[in-house]
Motif scaffolding. Structure first.
Motif, PDB file in Angstrom:
ATOM      1  N   MET A 117       1.004  -1.156   0.020  1.00 44.71           N
ATOM      2  CA  MET A 117      -0.130  -0.203  -0.015  1.00 44.71           C
ATOM      3  C   MET A 117       0.909   1.191   0.232  1.00 44.71           C
ATOM      4  SD  MET A 117      -2.734   1.288   3.035  1.00 44.71           S
ATOM      5  CE  MET A 117      -3.453  -0.246   3.257  1.00 44.71           C
ATOM      6  N   ASN A 118       0.664   2.110  -0.948  1.00 46.39           N
ATOM      7  CA  ASN A 118       1.630   3.409  -0.887  1.00 46.39           C
ATOM      8  C   ASN A 118       0.625   4.592  -0.491  1.00 46.39           C
ATOM      9  OD1 ASN A 118       3.997   2.316  -2.078  1.00 46.39           O
ATOM     10  ND2 ASN A 118       2.931   2.435  -4.333  1.00 46.39           N
ATOM     11  N   ASP A 154      -2.191   4.843  -3.348  1.00 49.42           N
ATOM     12  CA  ASP A 154      -3.418   4.395  -2.887  1.00 49.42           C
ATOM     13  C   ASP A 154      -4.002   5.339  -2.106  1.00 49.42           C
ATOM     14  OD1 ASP A 154      -3.322   1.456  -3.884  1.00 49.42           O
ATOM     15  OD2 ASP A 154      -1.533   1.301  -2.597  1.00 49.42           O
ATOM     16  N   ILE A 155      -3.602   6.041  -1.193  1.00 48.33           N
ATOM     17  CA  ILE A 155      -4.210   7.120  -0.371  1.00 48.33           C
ATOM     18  C   ILE A 155      -3.329   8.224  -0.173  1.00 48.33           C
ATOM     19  CG2 ILE A 155      -5.241   7.415   1.926  1.00 48.33           C
ATOM     20  CD1 ILE A 155      -5.102   4.487   2.411  1.00 48.33           C
ATOM     21  N   GLU A 157      -7.335   8.082 -11.101  1.00 48.58           N
ATOM     22  CA  GLU A 157      -8.679   8.362 -10.541  1.00 48.58           C
ATOM     23  C   GLU A 157      -9.106   7.519  -9.234  1.00 48.58           C
ATOM     24  OE1 GLU A 157     -11.252   5.524 -13.680  1.00 48.58           O
ATOM     25  OE2 GLU A 157     -11.297   7.767 -13.562  1.00 48.58           O
ATOM     26  N   ARG A 158      -8.541   6.422  -8.904  1.00 50.38           N
ATOM     27  CA  ARG A 158      -8.945   5.738  -7.868  1.00 50.38           C
ATOM     28  C   ARG A 158      -7.842   5.797  -6.629  1.00 50.38           C
ATOM     29  NH1 ARG A 158     -12.149   1.509  -8.729  1.00 50.38           N
ATOM     30  NH2 ARG A 158     -11.365   0.224  -7.138  1.00 50.38           N
ATOM     31  N   TYR A 197     -12.138   3.657  -2.290  1.00 50.03           N
ATOM     32  CA  TYR A 197     -11.601   2.591  -3.010  1.00 50.03           C
ATOM     33  C   TYR A 197     -10.738   1.590  -2.139  1.00 50.03           C
ATOM     34  CZ  TYR A 197     -12.909   5.737  -6.948  1.00 50.03           C
ATOM     35  OH  TYR A 197     -13.700   6.506  -7.588  1.00 50.03           O
ATOM     36  N   PRO A 198     -11.299   0.731  -1.543  1.00 51.81           N
ATOM     37  CA  PRO A 198     -10.652  -0.214  -0.589  1.00 51.81           C
ATOM     38  C   PRO A 198      -9.279  -0.649  -1.227  1.00 51.81           C
ATOM     39  CG  PRO A 198     -13.105  -0.740  -0.590  1.00 51.81           C
ATOM     40  CD  PRO A 198     -12.774   0.270  -1.659  1.00 51.81           C
ATOM     41  N   VAL A 199      -8.295  -0.622  -0.354  1.00 48.87           N
ATOM     42  CA  VAL A 199      -7.079  -1.049  -0.642  1.00 48.87           C
ATOM     43  C   VAL A 199      -6.646  -2.365  -0.313  1.00 48.87           C
ATOM     44  CG1 VAL A 199      -4.490  -0.496  -0.614  1.00 48.87           C
ATOM     45  CG2 VAL A 199      -6.262   1.347  -0.560  1.00 48.87           C
TER      46      VAL A 199
END
Length: 264
Positions: A1-2, A48-49, A73-74, A117-119
């Protein structure tokens, strides 16, 4: 996860980063005081976030969020600010969350639980085949490099087995010792960007380690027949038939060493 955190106030950024490390210890967290640096990073790495301050000197978190969403976009956008009056505008960008400063663990975890958007925490598996022709697979699917030179660049980084390569060295390999001019440097940067774009699209850009004037690969994130061979893996040794990186002439210089280990 970034995950990235952006705030032009140094101490506020440090406080936010500390909270994020506590809340999501498994994440790769990058912190930026410059929105331009954050955008440059996002162009080469799937974010990701993004935790964004809204009030910054040269831009706003709203504007930065728009740029990040144009790239991907996600990307989940979470605003961290002391100004509650921006909430409506923030959520018009489909933000995942809105946290008031100072960010607390409870509010960060609450925002993380409601991501738009769940990671997935699981990282794709990357398999690299060097015996015979060079090929890369992500979760079993062949990875397509639109530019042949960008594939060769990645092949050479794999070949170097984690050793850092200067840009001059990479240029000499890819362009067969042509003079290292400004024009050639620009071509190399284009090839690097294309390689990173391909890896980023597959969510595996963290394989490449970028530092000032050099690139390398994180060998711990790759399952490679060559690496297993060097570590004495019997299956990898038995799979070697005298061919290595056959796509590239520079691979020939390693065959003698591999032959001596496999057949000597």
């Amino acid at each position: 996860m970034n995950v990235i955190a952006v705030d032009d106030e140094f101490f506020a950024l440090n406080d936010l980063t500390d909270v994020l490390k506590e809340c999501i210890p498994c994440a790769e967290i990058k912190s930026f005081t410059s929105s331009d640096d954050a955008v440059s990073f996002a162009r080469e790495n799937k974010i990701d976030i993004a935790f964004l301050d809204i009030e910054m000197d040269n831009t706003t978190g709203i504007q930065l969020a728009s740029q990040l969403l144009e790239i991907n976009e996600r990307t989940n956008i979470i605003f961290v600010t002391g100004y509650s009056e921006y909430a409506l505008e923030a959520f018009s960008l489909y933000a995942s969350g809105y946290i008031l400063k100072p960010a607390e663990k409870k509010s960060v975890l609450a925002a993380m639980s409601k991501l738009r958007y769940p990671v997935e925490n699981a990282r794709p598996n990357v398999t690299v085949k060097t015996f015979s022709n060079f090929e890369v697979y992500v979760d079993g699917t062949p990875l397509h490099f639109p530019r042949a030179k960008s594939k060769e660049l990645f092949a050479y980084l794999i070949h170097k087995n984690g050793t850092g390569c200067s840009l001059r060295e990479l240029a000499s390999v890819l362009f067969e010792d042509k003079e290292y001019t400004a024009s050639l440097q620009k071509q190399l940067q284009t090839i690097i960007a294309a390689m990173m774009k391909t890896l980023n699209a597959a969510n595996v850009s963290d394989i490449v380690v970028k530092r000032y004037n050099h690139l390398s690969v994180d060998v711990s994130k790759v399952d490679c027949d060559y690496y297993r061979f060097l570590n004495g893996d019997s299956e990898a040794i038995n799979s070697y038939t005298g061919e290595y990186m056959m796509n590239y002439s520079w691979g020939e210089f390693t065959i003698g060493y591999l032959d001596s280990k496999a057949f000597g």
